[in-house]
Design a protein around this motif. Structure first.
Motif, mmCIF file in Angstrom:
data_model
loop_
_atom_site.group_PDB
_atom_site.id
_atom_site.type_symbol
_atom_site.label_atom_id
_atom_site.label_comp_id
_atom_site.label_asym_id
_atom_site.label_seq_id
_atom_site.Cartn_x
_atom_site.Cartn_y
_atom_site.Cartn_z
ATOM 1 N N GLY A 219 -11.314 -30.175 19.394
ATOM 2 C CA GLY A 219 -10.756 -29.497 18.226
ATOM 3 C C GLY A 219 -10.625 -28.006 18.484
ATOM 4 O O GLY A 219 -11.481 -27.412 19.147
ATOM 5 N N VAL A 220 -9.556 -27.402 17.976
ATOM 6 C CA VAL A 220 -9.345 -25.961 18.120
ATOM 7 C C VAL A 220 -9.024 -25.385 16.751
ATOM 8 O O VAL A 220 -8.099 -25.844 16.074
ATOM 9 N N GLU A 221 -9.789 -24.382 16.324
ATOM 10 C CA GLU A 221 -9.593 -23.759 15.027
ATOM 11 C C GLU A 221 -8.342 -22.864 15.032
ATOM 12 O O GLU A 221 -7.826 -22.496 16.084
ATOM 13 N N THR A 222 -7.864 -22.524 13.847
ATOM 14 C CA THR A 222 -6.706 -21.640 13.711
ATOM 15 C C THR A 222 -7.024 -20.265 14.288
ATOM 16 O O THR A 222 -8.063 -19.675 13.995
ATOM 17 N N ALA A 223 -6.104 -19.754 15.126
ATOM 18 C CA ALA A 223 -6.252 -18.412 15.694
ATOM 19 C C ALA A 223 -5.612 -17.399 14.757
ATOM 20 O O ALA A 223 -4.574 -17.666 14.146
ATOM 21 N N LYS A 224 -6.231 -16.214 14.638
ATOM 22 C CA LYS A 224 -5.714 -15.156 13.777
ATOM 23 C C LYS A 224 -5.856 -13.822 14.492
ATOM 24 O O LYS A 224 -6.808 -13.608 15.247
ATOM 25 N N GLY A 225 -4.896 -12.924 14.241
ATOM 26 C CA GLY A 225 -5.002 -11.619 14.875
ATOM 27 C C GLY A 225 -3.751 -10.782 14.733
ATOM 28 O O GLY A 225 -2.877 -11.059 13.901
ATOM 29 N N ALA A 226 -3.655 -9.763 15.555
ATOM 30 C CA ALA A 226 -2.536 -8.821 15.518
ATOM 31 C C ALA A 226 -1.403 -9.285 16.427
ATOM 32 O O ALA A 226 -1.627 -9.969 17.427
ATOM 33 N N MET A 227 -0.190 -8.902 16.064
ATOM 34 C CA MET A 227 0.987 -9.197 16.884
ATOM 35 C C MET A 227 1.794 -7.923 17.093
ATOM 36 O O MET A 227 2.083 -7.190 16.142
ATOM 37 N N ALA A 228 2.148 -7.639 18.342
ATOM 38 C CA ALA A 228 3.009 -6.505 18.674
ATOM 39 C C ALA A 228 4.341 -7.044 19.175
ATOM 40 O O ALA A 228 4.382 -8.062 19.884
ATOM 41 N N THR A 229 5.415 -6.368 18.801
ATOM 42 C CA THR A 229 6.761 -6.834 19.141
ATOM 43 C C THR A 229 7.598 -5.692 19.712
ATOM 44 O O THR A 229 7.495 -4.547 19.257
ATOM 45 N N ALA A 230 8.428 -6.004 20.699
ATOM 46 C CA ALA A 230 9.435 -5.075 21.201
ATOM 47 C C ALA A 230 10.688 -5.895 21.475
ATOM 48 O O ALA A 230 10.605 -7.027 21.979
ATOM 49 N N GLY A 231 11.844 -5.366 21.117
ATOM 50 C CA GLY A 231 13.070 -6.137 21.329
ATOM 51 C C GLY A 231 14.308 -5.280 21.240
ATOM 52 O O GLY A 231 14.246 -4.051 21.103
ATOM 53 N N VAL A 232 15.443 -5.946 21.327
ATOM 54 C CA VAL A 232 16.731 -5.258 21.240
ATOM 55 C C VAL A 232 17.744 -6.182 20.587
ATOM 56 O O VAL A 232 17.747 -7.390 20.832
ATOM 57 N N ASP A 233 18.572 -5.610 19.716
ATOM 58 C CA ASP A 233 19.684 -6.330 19.099
ATOM 59 C C ASP A 233 20.993 -5.804 19.679
ATOM 60 O O ASP A 233 21.160 -4.585 19.833
ATOM 61 N N VAL A 234 21.900 -6.716 19.994
ATOM 62 C CA VAL A 234 23.224 -6.354 20.494
ATOM 63 C C VAL A 234 24.259 -6.875 19.505
ATOM 64 O O VAL A 234 24.394 -8.081 19.313
ATOM 65 N N LYS A 235 24.967 -5.940 18.856
ATOM 66 C CA LYS A 235 25.929 -6.322 17.823
ATOM 67 C C LYS A 235 27.159 -6.974 18.449
ATOM 68 O O LYS A 235 27.778 -6.433 19.367
#
Length: 210
Positions: free
Chosen positions: A149-165
């Motif tokens: 069994g594995v319990e629910t993981a919780k924590g911080a999330m960092a994101t980096a990305g790019v949008d191309v129109k």
């Protein structure tokens, strides 16, 4: 990690596509954006099970996100896996079992430049949870005959990305997310270790702004 490297190279190929995009148009009046895509999750953290070091293999899954632009530069995003990432659990003696993970998150993002630009990078920081289920043990592995069994993981999330129109309403997206968190690992109902998969999630997608 090969699949992560391959997808990363694919992400780098998106930027030149901007040269073929339509003329930039101000879309700051379009407050909502939705993105459907595909991502590869590669756990890079440490996991222990009953005193043994274990590793989780990576996997791919479909993803969905919805964002609301509070201003032209600041957005609030809800993101998650539309399907489950299936992770193989390996110990020193080989495959011990498998587990499925389905993360979801809420984050704030800052989009650089203006909506009139063809290419817009962004960064974000938020909170995530990842539900684990579908735990199975290998009949001949280290956990044979036991219940994992594995319990629910919780924590911080960092994101980096790019949008191309691609047009006033459509855009392509490439992003990289790091989910930092941990959860208890249980065998036959007793806590015997800790999982800190902390996956790196690399994704591509197609979005609509409205």
């Amino acid at each position: 990690m090969k699949r992560i490297h391959t997808l990363t190279l694919a992400l780098l190929a998106i930027a030149p596509a901007a040269a073929f995009a339509q003329d930039a148009t101000d879309t700051s009046d379009k407050r909502w954006a939705v993105v459907g895509g595909y991502a590869l999750a590669e756990p890079i953290g440490d996991t222990t099970v009953a005193g043994q070091q274990a590793e989780l293999d990576g996997d791919g899954a479909a993803t969905l996100s919805a964002s609301y632009y509070v201003t032209d530069n600041i957005a609030v995003e809800a993101w998650g896996a539309a399907d489950k990432f299936s992770h193989r659990v390996n110990t020193a003696n080989g495959k011990a079992g498998s587990v499925e993970a389905q993360p979801y998150a809420v984050s704030g993002q800052y989009h650089f430049g203006t909506s009139a630009q063809t290419v817009r990078p962004f960064v974000g920081l938020g909170y995530y949870e990842s539900n684990y289920d579908g735990e199975e043990v290998e009949p001949t592995g280290d956990l044979a005959g036991q219940r994992l069994g594995v319990e629910t993981a919780k924590g911080a999330m960092a994101t980096a990305g790019v949008d191309v129109k691609l047009s006033p309403s459509w855009f392509a997206r490439a992003d990289l997310r790091y989910l930092h968190g941990s959860s208890d690992v249980m065998v036959d109902g007793e806590t015997v270790g800790e999982a800190e998969p902390s996956p790196v999630v690399v994704g591509v997608g197609l979005g609509a702004r409205f």
